[in-house]
Design an enzyme around this catalytic site. Structure first.
Site, mmCIF file in Angstrom:
data_model
loop_
_atom_site.group_PDB
_atom_site.id
_atom_site.type_symbol
_atom_site.label_atom_id
_atom_site.label_comp_id
_atom_site.label_asym_id
_atom_site.label_seq_id
_atom_site.Cartn_x
_atom_site.Cartn_y
_atom_site.Cartn_z
ATOM 1 N N LYS A 191 -13.373 2.848 3.431
ATOM 2 C CA LYS A 191 -13.704 3.064 2.021
ATOM 3 C C LYS A 191 -13.912 1.741 1.297
ATOM 4 O O LYS A 191 -14.873 1.556 0.562
ATOM 5 C CB LYS A 191 -12.590 3.855 1.308
ATOM 6 N N ARG A 241 -6.219 11.171 -4.848
ATOM 7 C CA ARG A 241 -5.578 11.391 -3.552
ATOM 8 C C ARG A 241 -4.832 12.711 -3.499
ATOM 9 O O ARG A 241 -4.287 13.049 -2.457
ATOM 10 C CB ARG A 241 -4.572 10.261 -3.300
ATOM 11 N N ARG A 258 -6.563 -4.999 11.051
ATOM 12 C CA ARG A 258 -7.353 -5.573 9.950
ATOM 13 C C ARG A 258 -6.595 -6.649 9.170
ATOM 14 O O ARG A 258 -5.366 -6.656 9.099
ATOM 15 C CB ARG A 258 -7.877 -4.493 9.022
ATOM 16 N N ARG A 274 -2.003 -6.776 5.143
ATOM 17 C CA ARG A 274 -1.248 -5.956 4.211
ATOM 18 C C ARG A 274 0.084 -5.564 4.822
ATOM 19 O O ARG A 274 0.157 -5.241 5.999
ATOM 20 C CB ARG A 274 -2.046 -4.688 3.881
ATOM 21 N N ARG A 308 1.203 7.078 6.185
ATOM 22 C CA ARG A 308 0.020 7.119 5.302
ATOM 23 C C ARG A 308 -0.954 8.203 5.774
ATOM 24 O O ARG A 308 -1.562 8.896 4.965
ATOM 25 C CB ARG A 308 -0.657 5.742 5.265
HETATM 26 P P1 AMP Z 1 -4.892 1.944 -0.317
HETATM 27 O O1 AMP Z 1 -5.128 0.493 -0.590
HETATM 28 O O2 AMP Z 1 -5.904 2.829 -0.970
HETATM 29 O O3 AMP Z 1 -4.738 2.239 1.154
HETATM 30 O O4 AMP Z 1 -3.481 2.311 -1.014
HETATM 31 C C1 AMP Z 1 -2.287 1.685 -0.610
HETATM 32 C C2 AMP Z 1 -1.091 2.494 -1.095
HETATM 33 O O5 AMP Z 1 -1.094 2.564 -2.527
HETATM 34 C C3 AMP Z 1 -1.070 3.942 -0.639
HETATM 35 O O6 AMP Z 1 -0.509 4.097 0.660
HETATM 36 C C4 AMP Z 1 -0.203 4.588 -1.727
HETATM 37 O O7 AMP Z 1 1.171 4.288 -1.535
HETATM 38 C C5 AMP Z 1 -0.654 3.836 -2.971
HETATM 39 N N1 AMP Z 1 -1.793 4.506 -3.649
HETATM 40 C C6 AMP Z 1 -3.051 4.011 -3.812
HETATM 41 N N2 AMP Z 1 -3.813 4.879 -4.484
HETATM 42 C C7 AMP Z 1 -3.034 5.953 -4.754
HETATM 43 C C8 AMP Z 1 -3.262 7.192 -5.403
HETATM 44 N N3 AMP Z 1 -4.462 7.518 -5.915
HETATM 45 N N4 AMP Z 1 -2.220 8.050 -5.494
HETATM 46 C C9 AMP Z 1 -0.991 7.751 -5.002
HETATM 47 N N5 AMP Z 1 -0.720 6.608 -4.356
HETATM 48 C C10 AMP Z 1 -1.718 5.706 -4.230
#
Ligand code: AMP
Length: 219
Positions: A13, A88, A127, A161, A172
């Site tokens: 994404k 999400r 990554r 990360r 996740r």
């Molecule tokens: P990402 O960078 O999109 O993989 O997000 C990293 C982490 O941030 C996720 O595993 C969640 O813990 C939190 N997170 C990001 N976006 C959301 C969302 N829309 N709703 C809830 N948690 C989120």
């Protein structure tokens, strides 16, 4: 043009959002990036979100909805945005419908990046990013042209990360299939869903996405 990129962690994404921002002049809105910034800055939101993110869970809907509600009204979003990692949950999707309606904005497409589950853990655990400009790389699939030097900014500092480890990745993925995957049906029913083959090479996925965007009439 307002878009959502939908797919499990590691689907690409962020990579595709970055590509579209360059070609279309849209703003990438990544709730994950925003939350990581909040954690780094030690804000109240960051303090609440940090432990949840580290465990691979989802931050409460109210928190992320508030962040997005504020962010999409910023002047740089006037020409459109790409939501990367939001919504999400079905609750977040319903809140987004209301937010967009309130601002007379519409959702043009939800692009689902379809990937094999088995590939995800490897994709995520390999990554890393440039510590200075955030450009994304992967141990095997996407290395810098000159080893140890960022293609984009020349930095030699890279980071991984904290939540890109095998155990957190499984949590996740679980959160994705439990909470986020139902959004595929939600947006299909709304006639917004477009699906691309996220297993294709990055440039081919970008071409598929561009093909979809070319088919969307400008407002
Ligand atoms: P990402 O960078 O999109 O993989 O997000 C990293 C982490 O941030 C996720 O595993 C969640 O813990 C939190 N997170 C990001 N976006 C959301 C969302 N829309 N709703 C809830 N948690 C989120």
């Amino acid at each position: 043009m307002n878009l959502i990129l939908l797919g499990p962690p590691g689907a690409g994404k962020g990579t595709q959002a970055e590509a579209i921002t360059k070609t279309r002049g849209l703003v990438q809105l990544s709730t994950g990036d925003m939350l990581r910034q909040a954690v780094k800055a030690g804000t109240p939101v960051g303090i609440e979100a940090g432990a949840i993110m580290e465990a691979g869970g989802l931050v409460p809907d109210e928190v992320v909805i508030k962040i997005i509600a504020e962010r999409i009204t910023a002047p740089d979003c006037v020409n459109g945005f790409i939501l990367d990692g939001f919504p999400r949950t079905l609750k977040q999707a319903a809140a987004l419908d209301v937010l967009l309606g309130d601002q007379n904005k519409k959702l043009d497409a939800v692009i689902e990046l379809k990937v094999d589950d088995a590939a995800l853990v490897d994709r995520i655990s390999g990554r890393y990013m440039c510590a200075d400009c955030g450009a994304s790389y992967h141990d095997t699939n996407c290395q810098p042209k000159v080893a140890g030097v960022c293609d984009r900014c020349g930095s030699t500092q890279f980071v991984r990360r904290a939540d890109d480890n095998a155990e957190t990745v499984r949590n996740r993925l679980m959160a994705y299939y439990r909470e986020t995957a139902p959004l595929i049906g939600y947006y299909f029913a709304k006639g917004k869903l477009k699906t691309v083959d996220g297993m294709a090479p990055i440039a081919d996925v970008t071409k598929q996405v561009e093909g979809i965007l070319a088919g969307i009439a400008s407002p």
